[in-house]
Enzyme design. Structure first.
Site, short mmCIF file in Angstrom:
data_model
loop_
_atom_site.label_atom_id
_atom_site.label_comp_id
_atom_site.label_asym_id
_atom_site.label_seq_id
_atom_site.Cartn_x
_atom_site.Cartn_y
_atom_site.Cartn_z
N ARG A 60 24.50 26.94 71.70
CA ARG A 60 24.09 27.33 70.36
C ARG A 60 25.30 27.41 69.41
O ARG A 60 26.37 27.85 69.80
CB ARG A 60 23.39 28.68 70.39
CG ARG A 60 22.01 28.67 71.04
CD ARG A 60 21.35 30.04 70.94
NE ARG A 60 22.21 31.10 71.47
CZ ARG A 60 22.93 31.92 70.71
NH1 ARG A 60 22.89 31.84 69.39
NH2 ARG A 60 23.67 32.86 71.26
N LYS A 201 15.10 29.00 70.20
CA LYS A 201 15.65 30.29 69.80
C LYS A 201 15.33 30.62 68.35
O LYS A 201 15.24 31.80 67.97
CB LYS A 201 17.16 30.32 70.05
CG LYS A 201 17.53 30.35 71.53
CD LYS A 201 16.88 31.52 72.26
CE LYS A 201 17.36 31.64 73.71
NZ LYS A 201 16.64 32.71 74.46
N HIS A 221 13.82 39.67 75.05
CA HIS A 221 14.56 38.57 75.67
C HIS A 221 14.62 38.87 77.17
O HIS A 221 15.55 39.51 77.66
CB HIS A 221 15.97 38.48 75.08
CG HIS A 221 16.74 37.29 75.57
ND1 HIS A 221 18.10 37.31 75.74
CD2 HIS A 221 16.34 36.05 75.91
CE1 HIS A 221 18.51 36.14 76.17
NE2 HIS A 221 17.46 35.35 76.29
N SER A 239 22.62 35.33 79.23
CA SER A 239 22.85 34.09 79.97
C SER A 239 23.86 34.31 81.09
O SER A 239 24.91 34.93 80.89
CB SER A 239 23.35 33.01 79.02
OG SER A 239 23.63 31.81 79.71
N LYS A 243 18.74 36.15 85.22
CA LYS A 243 17.39 36.44 84.73
C LYS A 243 16.36 35.42 85.24
O LYS A 243 15.31 35.79 85.75
CB LYS A 243 17.42 36.47 83.20
CG LYS A 243 16.11 36.72 82.49
CD LYS A 243 16.36 37.18 81.07
CE LYS A 243 17.28 36.27 80.29
NZ LYS A 243 16.67 34.98 79.95
N THR A 244 16.68 34.15 85.09
CA THR A 244 15.77 33.10 85.55
C THR A 244 15.70 33.05 87.06
O THR A 244 14.63 32.95 87.66
CB THR A 244 16.22 31.73 84.99
OG1 THR A 244 16.16 31.76 83.58
CG2 THR A 244 15.33 30.61 85.50
N ASP A 258 11.98 33.73 79.95
CA ASP A 258 12.99 34.00 78.93
C ASP A 258 12.54 34.89 77.77
O ASP A 258 13.33 35.68 77.28
CB ASP A 258 13.51 32.68 78.37
CG ASP A 258 14.79 32.83 77.59
OD1 ASP A 258 15.71 33.51 78.09
OD2 ASP A 258 14.90 32.28 76.49
N ARG A 324 21.63 22.40 81.55
CA ARG A 324 20.31 23.03 81.45
C ARG A 324 19.20 22.10 81.91
O ARG A 324 19.32 20.87 81.84
CB ARG A 324 20.02 23.42 79.99
CG ARG A 324 20.94 24.48 79.44
CD ARG A 324 20.40 25.87 79.67
NE ARG A 324 21.28 26.91 79.19
CZ ARG A 324 20.95 28.19 79.14
NH1 ARG A 324 19.75 28.57 79.54
NH2 ARG A 324 21.80 29.09 78.71
#
Length: 530
Positions: A60, A201, A221, A239, A243-244, A258, A324
């Site tokens: 980003r 996002k 988030h 990130s 989390k994933t 997410d 990704r």
């Protein structure tokens, strides 16, 4: 000429697009694959995923994001470094030049929804010049049925033109790149970057603005999953914290990985897909996510590929460490197709502590949960950014500061109310370093983190004994099945105990300094946590 014209809802003319060439309107994945290859945007890998490159931006462009400062939103936005104001007249000029740029161009349109809840979903339209960005939108948002496409009227529209560049002196941007949200006109414009994550996002930012204010819904988030008994767990984390990975549990069904909302009925996914970080992804450690990289419909961003054999190397970070995979959530075998679950019974806040002083898991009081939610702590390690030679503390409030348009206290207040109302157990999990800081200790094993999270969710840890950490005031379990007892208290893993104490005190001071900005918005009990 219009393709798929039968599915067309509100026309493009209302967006100012009047002289485009071919318009691909909500095309299926197969059509987008054909166009990706035909236009030289990517390569089909040997097992069916499509590999693409994002060019200069592999993440980003946080400093290039703006919100148009106009009367409808002025008093609600938390203006500052994250939410930078943009002049309405400059926006109009830039927008008009974008529309002129589209004359004679082929464009791709995806009509879809943000939000799995039929009551709260937002109709979205994504207009882009790249076929693979259209596939990204198709993967990441909730797909509309044929019936829903008829008369589809977008609540917000994203116009994404990676090859269009701003002129800073004319347009008022910082660089040639821009991501600008206009709440009054219900449009987001993106230019100068091919990083597709900006699309998703930006819509997340919209939901973070609308849902808490208009409906009292907490936007989060986070990832979420549900067990066989209907028990929902939510995983907050920035990130790289897991989390994933930790939410994709073969024994539990994935709600989403997410972004979620928490309303009067429970949690619901904002998205229809997943956007997983896949550097060094292995079949052994993360089998479900690994298999998605070998599926038709998956987009592999900046992953190294042998152009002859078309085989990919998931360990190669030549282009970026932020490789990704974007894929429909249905690529994960055990998912909640409705994208909704009940109220959480457990909240897990993930951090990657590169200082190596936080415990691998600790039970949080409601006050501690509020403190750590507002803090949003993780740490950057050496080598991730230019100039970083040792671990650096990073605080991102609500575990998602770049996407939170309102003041953090708005989200924290909603979270505190929901934790109290539904008697949610809260946990802090450190997936970072043990036995010393980055460069000395070692990263916590995924197997240990999974075992700890599973024991927290199934009640094993709560039924056992705890000891209180003297620095952070955290309650650390004394035992956990599948995890060596000496790992649970981080001080025990350090050879140099005095160095541990010094490092822990230093991190506590960083927490305190960062939290000063929130003290006026919380109770005395929360403010006094550290």
């Amino acid at each position: 000429m219009r393709l798929n014209d039968i599915t067309r809802g509100t026309g493009l003319e209302e967006h100012g697009i009047t002289n485009a060439n071919l318009i691909y309107w909500t095309p299926p994945t197969s059509v987008l694959y054909e166009q990706i290859v035909k236009r030289g945007e990517g390569l089909v890998t040997h097992l069916g995923a499509v590999a693409v490159k994002t060019g200069h931006y592999t993440g980003r462009a946080a400093n290039e994001k703006f919100i148009v400062d106009e009367p409808t939103c002025h008093d609600h936005i938390a203006w500052g470094k994250v939410n930078q104001p943009f002049d309405p007249a400059k926006f109009d000029g830039l927008y008009n030049r974008m529309m002129a740029y589209l004359h004679g161009k082929d464009i791709f349109v995806q009509d879809c929804f943000a939000g799995a809840s039929p009551k709260h979903r937002l109709p979205v339209r994504v207009i882009t010049e790249k076929a693979w960005h259209s596939l990204f939108a198709r993967n990441m948002f909730v797909r509309a049925t044929a019936e829903e496409l008829v008369g589809h009227k977008p609540g917000f529209t994203v116009i994404d033109l990676p090859n269009f560049h701003a002129v800073p002196k004319i347009d008022g941007t910082n660089t040639e790149t821009f991501i600008i949200v206009n709440f009054a006109k219900k449009v987001i414009i993106i230019g100068g970057t091919s990083y597709a994550g900006e699309i998703k996002k930006s819509i997340f930012t919209i939901l973070n603005y609308l849902l808490p204010q208009d409906k009292g819904i907490l936007s989060m988030h986070c990832s979420a999953n549900v067990g066989e008994k209907g028990d929902v767990s939510v995983f907050f984390g920035l990130s790289g914290t897991g989390k994933t990975t930790l939410s994709a549990d073969p024994k539990r069904s994935l709600i989403g990985d997410d972004e979620h909302g928490w309303d009067e009925e429970g949690v619901f996914n904002f998205e229809g897909g997943c956007y997983a970080k896949i550097i060094n992804l292995s079949k052994e450690a993360e089998p479900e996510i690994y298999e998605t990289t070998r599926r038709f419909g998956t987009i592999l961003e900046n992953v190294a590929i042998d152009t002859v054999s078309r085989r990919v190397d998931l360990d190669d970070d030549s282009f970026t460490e932020n490789t990704r995979a974007s894929y429909p959530i249905t690529h994960i075998p055990n998912v909640v197709r409705a994208g909704m679950g009940g109220h959480p019974t457990n909240i897990v806040m993930l951090t990657c502590d590169a200082f190596g002083v936080l415990p691998p898991i600790a039970k949080l009081s409601p006050e501690q949960a509020m403190y750590h939610f507002l803090s949003g702590y993780t740490a950057k390690v050496a080598g991730t950014e230019a100039g970083i030679t040792e671990p650096q503390a990073a605080f991102s409030t609500c575990f998602g500061a770049p996407f939170m348009a309102l003041h953090p206290s708005v989200y924290a207040k909603l979270l505190g109310e929901k934790i109290a109302k539904h008697q949610v157990d809260c946990w802090l999990v450190n997936t970072g370093w043990s036995g010393g800081p980055y460069g000395v200790g070692s990263r916590m094993k995924i197997a240990y983190s999974r075992a700890l999270v599973n024991a927290a969710i199934d009640g094993t840890l709560s039924a056992g004994e705890f000891e209180k950490d003297p620095f952070f005031g955290l309650m650390i379990p004394k035992a956990c099945p599948g995890v060596p007892a000496e790992v649970l208290n981080p001080r025990n893993t350090w050879t140099d105990k005095a160095k541990y104490d010094e490092t822990a005190k230093g991190l506590v001071e960083r927490f305190r300094k960062n939290f000063d900005q929130y003290k006026q918005y919380v109770t005395a009990e929360v403010a006094a946590i550290m």
